[in-house]
Design a protein around this motif. Structure first.
Motif, mmCIF file in Angstrom:
data_model
loop_
_atom_site.group_PDB
_atom_site.id
_atom_site.type_symbol
_atom_site.label_atom_id
_atom_site.label_comp_id
_atom_site.label_asym_id
_atom_site.label_seq_id
_atom_site.Cartn_x
_atom_site.Cartn_y
_atom_site.Cartn_z
ATOM 1 N N GLN A 92 8.178 -1.389 14.622
ATOM 2 C CA GLN A 92 6.971 -1.306 15.735
ATOM 3 C C GLN A 92 5.760 -0.449 14.729
ATOM 4 O O GLN A 92 5.037 -0.799 15.584
ATOM 5 N N ALA A 93 6.437 0.035 13.573
ATOM 6 C CA ALA A 93 4.705 0.871 12.759
ATOM 7 C C ALA A 93 4.497 -0.205 12.265
ATOM 8 O O ALA A 93 3.200 0.421 12.011
ATOM 9 N N LEU A 94 5.203 -0.889 12.048
ATOM 10 C CA LEU A 94 4.492 -2.435 11.635
ATOM 11 C C LEU A 94 2.952 -2.804 12.514
ATOM 12 O O LEU A 94 2.861 -2.952 11.871
ATOM 13 N N THR A 95 3.690 -2.965 13.601
ATOM 14 C CA THR A 95 2.698 -3.030 14.560
ATOM 15 C C THR A 95 1.538 -2.275 14.811
ATOM 16 O O THR A 95 0.172 -2.986 14.891
ATOM 17 N N ARG A 96 2.136 -1.072 14.590
ATOM 18 C CA ARG A 96 0.954 -0.125 14.815
ATOM 19 C C ARG A 96 0.302 0.229 14.177
ATOM 20 O O ARG A 96 -1.226 -0.092 13.840
ATOM 21 N N GLU A 97 0.954 -0.697 13.114
ATOM 22 C CA GLU A 97 -0.049 -0.239 11.608
ATOM 23 C C GLU A 97 -1.522 -1.062 11.260
ATOM 24 O O GLU A 97 -2.229 -1.043 10.253
ATOM 25 N N GLY A 125 7.143 -1.374 3.404
ATOM 26 C CA GLY A 125 6.498 -1.214 1.799
ATOM 27 C C GLY A 125 4.888 -1.521 2.289
ATOM 28 O O GLY A 125 4.792 -1.127 0.953
ATOM 29 N N TYR A 126 4.352 -2.296 3.106
ATOM 30 C CA TYR A 126 3.174 -3.494 3.126
ATOM 31 C C TYR A 126 2.786 -1.624 3.033
ATOM 32 O O TYR A 126 1.569 -1.675 2.590
ATOM 33 N N ARG A 127 2.064 -0.997 4.061
ATOM 34 C CA ARG A 127 1.275 0.041 4.029
ATOM 35 C C ARG A 127 1.016 0.876 2.905
ATOM 36 O O ARG A 127 -0.406 0.900 2.084
ATOM 37 N N ASN A 148 -1.939 1.999 -1.766
ATOM 38 C CA ASN A 148 -1.689 2.135 -3.716
ATOM 39 C C ASN A 148 -3.054 1.598 -4.396
ATOM 40 O O ASN A 148 -3.439 1.655 -4.956
ATOM 41 N N ALA A 149 -3.412 -0.662 -3.500
ATOM 42 C CA ALA A 149 -4.241 -0.522 -3.654
ATOM 43 C C ALA A 149 -5.507 -0.124 -3.842
ATOM 44 O O ALA A 149 -6.384 -0.305 -5.096
ATOM 45 N N SER A 185 -2.895 -5.725 -7.337
ATOM 46 C CA SER A 185 -1.840 -6.023 -8.286
ATOM 47 C C SER A 185 -0.692 -5.564 -7.665
ATOM 48 O O SER A 185 0.392 -6.090 -7.303
ATOM 49 N N PHE A 186 -0.854 -4.210 -6.735
ATOM 50 C CA PHE A 186 -0.233 -3.471 -5.994
ATOM 51 C C PHE A 186 0.601 -4.798 -4.267
ATOM 52 O O PHE A 186 1.854 -4.480 -3.900
ATOM 53 N N ILE A 187 -0.392 -4.933 -3.948
ATOM 54 C CA ILE A 187 -0.414 -6.031 -3.140
ATOM 55 C C ILE A 187 -0.046 -7.462 -3.638
ATOM 56 O O ILE A 187 0.821 -7.757 -3.210
ATOM 57 N N ALA A 188 -0.110 -7.944 -4.718
ATOM 58 C CA ALA A 188 0.377 -9.713 -5.010
ATOM 59 C C ALA A 188 2.024 -8.759 -5.213
ATOM 60 O O ALA A 188 2.224 -9.719 -5.004
ATOM 61 N N ARG A 189 1.985 -7.579 -5.852
ATOM 62 C CA ARG A 189 3.682 -7.611 -6.678
ATOM 63 C C ARG A 189 4.611 -6.796 -5.777
ATOM 64 O O ARG A 189 5.555 -7.488 -5.186
ATOM 65 N N TYR A 190 3.696 -6.660 -4.568
ATOM 66 C CA TYR A 190 4.304 -6.029 -3.028
ATOM 67 C C TYR A 190 5.028 -7.762 -1.873
ATOM 68 O O TYR A 190 5.593 -8.400 -1.678
ATOM 69 N N ILE A 191 3.780 -8.722 -2.610
ATOM 70 C CA ILE A 191 4.146 -10.165 -1.958
ATOM 71 C C ILE A 191 4.979 -10.710 -1.877
ATOM 72 O O ILE A 191 5.586 -10.814 -1.636
#
Length: 565
Positions: free
Chosen positions: A96-101, A491-493, A498-499, A506-512
């Protein structure tokens, strides 16, 4: 949910504010130790208690309120309070938070402007693989800040002014012709520029001739400016082909030449503020007290220099856009230059100088050797992008010859592979370019991520039904593998924030990669289409979330995701 836990603890232990608890809350090194851990060492002095006793007190308080907080249990282990969430409640809260964010994150930078100076190739020189780094990093940061709601002004500060153009005009006069330049374009301009530098070693008078041509340019000589504009037009054709392949656009192409007429006003301001001194005929800002060499403003012949044009550009951008920050994505070797420019703005009395940020990146090497035009160890950007697309096309022909849009997919995979290979590394690190690493369909690569996205989309197509209207049983998400995927989605937000904070895509690339890896485990271990109806709906719902986040995150890197591979 983390905030609710911290607020609850703050009400129990009033001496510690909720924000302090929030800063202390961490992820345990192993899943068996819980979803969150609260180390109590830092609280011992404030509460005048043994850390283990504090952890025990907090565990007891959390267990008393666990139903309202969505906690399964809390345990004291040494000086730690380990918190185990109710998995079904956590899963519901996370999704639900992911949808809001998706809309909530856009409030972070609302009403604020960031200027971004990146790419900025030099006119009359080929756009090589080293230039890709500033373009790819800058484009990703632009997309990240745009997602966070900032107004971002993308500036391509072209290297289109300076003594090198005097050299190029002199080289053209001696070693080329209109017909040769029209036939070969930028390749011919680069050839004669290299030849000029070689010949100048034997004939120093060529350097004086080049200097005179640049003085003519500074004084608006029609003949000199006509040649300069011609060379610039030829170069822009080359650059635009590369930008088109990358899907990169800019809001401003104002290069160094735009600021040349602003140098007299800058010199006058610096003189009025008693900041200019003379050194061998040149005018400089003395930065000795800041342990820096002097910042050169005009050379002894009165012409402008990089420093003065960059200072003029900063002042223009502040006046025009009123930026919160102005970011410069350039090579590590320019660190001193920007320290001098930013310090010059500061000593001029502008308190907004703290919003000027240099974002350096490392070198690109080929098989461990630094790229160098002089040594012939170089790959041009357009060549590398086209080669990547061609290799992706060959892989598709081998693995899936019946694919509908092979050309479009080959471009997405090839270009995406180059982008991801660059951004997966921390930008400050040097990048060793290897085709085997770039285009692999396994491991930490762009094609692996894109294939995972295509796999998720394939599952949803085979299901043949919309997932948005499902009434989800969140208890279907409580097994270890599915719950691990849920936590990764959560952890996406943090990855995006952080990026942005650290100027580090790279924070996003490593998250992916983490998300793709967790989804592939889920795909193999938790049957989706063959599950019983309630579980099937829940797993399809989760698969839809994964593909959505993968596509969004890849978009922040500047990558496209093919629907099929």
């Amino acid at each position: 949910m983390k905030k609710e836990i911290c607020m609850y603890l703050s009400n129990v232990i009033e001496a510690v504010p909720a924000e302090e608890f929030y800063d202390l809350l961490e992820l345990p090194p192993e899943e068996k130790l819980g979803d969150y851990a609260l180390p109590c060492f830092a609280l011992a002095g404030k509460l005048r208690k043994n850390p283990a006793l504090i952890a025990e007190e907090m565990a007891r308080a959390l267990n008393d309120g666990k139903a309202a907080l969505g906690i399964d249990k809390a345990e004291q282990v040494g000086a730690y309070c380990n918190i185990f969430m109710n998995r079904a409640v956590y899963a519901a809260g996370c999704l639900q938070a992911l949808t809001r964010e998706q809309s909530g994150m856009a409030q972070t930078g609302k009403g604020k402007t960031i200027c971004m100076d990146y790419s900025s190739p030099n006119i009359a020189k080929n756009f090589h693989v080293g230039h890709l780094r500033t373009t790819i990093i800058g484009n990703s940061l632009y997309k990240i800040y745009e997602k966070l709601g900032y107004t971002v002004v993308r500036i391509n500060h072209l290297g289109d002014w300076g003594t090198q153009f005097g050299k190029l005009i002199a080289a053209y006069q001696h070693f080329s012709s209109k017909e040769q330049v029209e036939a070969e374009g930028i390749k011919e301009l680069l050839r004669i520029y290299i030849k000029f530098n070689q010949e100048a070693k034997q004939s120093p008078e060529l350097v004086d001739e080049a200097r005179n041509w640049f003085v003519k340019m500074e004084h608006d000589d029609a003949g000199a400016l006509e040649l300069w504009n011609w060379f610039k037009e030829i170069s822009m054709v080359e650059f635009e082909r590369v930008y088109h392949l990358l899907g990169v656009t800019f809001d401003s192409y104002l290069g160094e030449s735009f600021y040349r007429n602003r140098i007299p006003a800058l010199v006058k301001e610096l003189e009025n503020k008693h900041l200019l001194t003379e050194s061998r005929g040149a005018k400089v800002i003395d930065l000795t007290e800041y342990d820096m060499p002097p910042c050169l403003i005009t050379k002894s012949d009165g012409t402008s220099i990089y420093h003065s044009r960059d200072i003029a550009a900063v002042l223009y951008r502040k006046e025009t856009y009123n930026f919160e920050k102005c970011l410069y994505v350039t090579g590590l070797e320019q660190t001193l230059h920007f320290k001098q420019v930013f310090k010059a703005i500061e000593v001029m009395g502008y308190d907004w100088a703290e919003g000027l940020v240099h974002i350096p990146y490392g070198l690109v090497s080929l098989a461990g050797a630094r790229l160098s035009t002089r040594n012939g160890n170089i790959i041009y950007a357009e060549d590398i992008l086209k080669e990547a697309v061609e290799r992706a096309r060959a892989a598709i022909q081998e693995k899936n010859p019946a694919l509908k849009d092979k050309e479009g997919t080959a471009k997405m995979v090839g270009v995406g592979a180059i982008i991801f290979h660059d951004l997966f590394n921390q930008r400050i690190k040097n990048v060793n370019f290897s085709w085997n690493d770039v285009l692999s369909f396994d491991g930490t690569t762009g094609p692996y991520v894109q294939y995972t996205y295509a796999r998720a989309k394939s599952v949803l197509r085979k299901a043949g039904e919309a997932v948005s209207g499902y009434a989800i049983d969140y208890h279907a998400f409580t097994d270890d593998i599915t719950y691990s995927l849920i936590k990764t989605l959560d952890g996406y937000r943090e990855a995006v924030l952080n990026a942005a904070e650290k100027y580090e895509p790279s924070f996003i690339a490593r998250y992916i990669i983490s998300l793709a890896t967790e989804f592939n485990k889920f795909y193999h271990e938790c049957p989706i289409l063959r599950a019983e109806e309630g579980t099937k709906q829940a797993r399809l719902y989760l698969t839809d979330f994964v593909q959505s986040v993968l596509k969004d995150a890849c978009g922040l890197l500047g990558m496209e995701c093919p629907e099929e591979m």
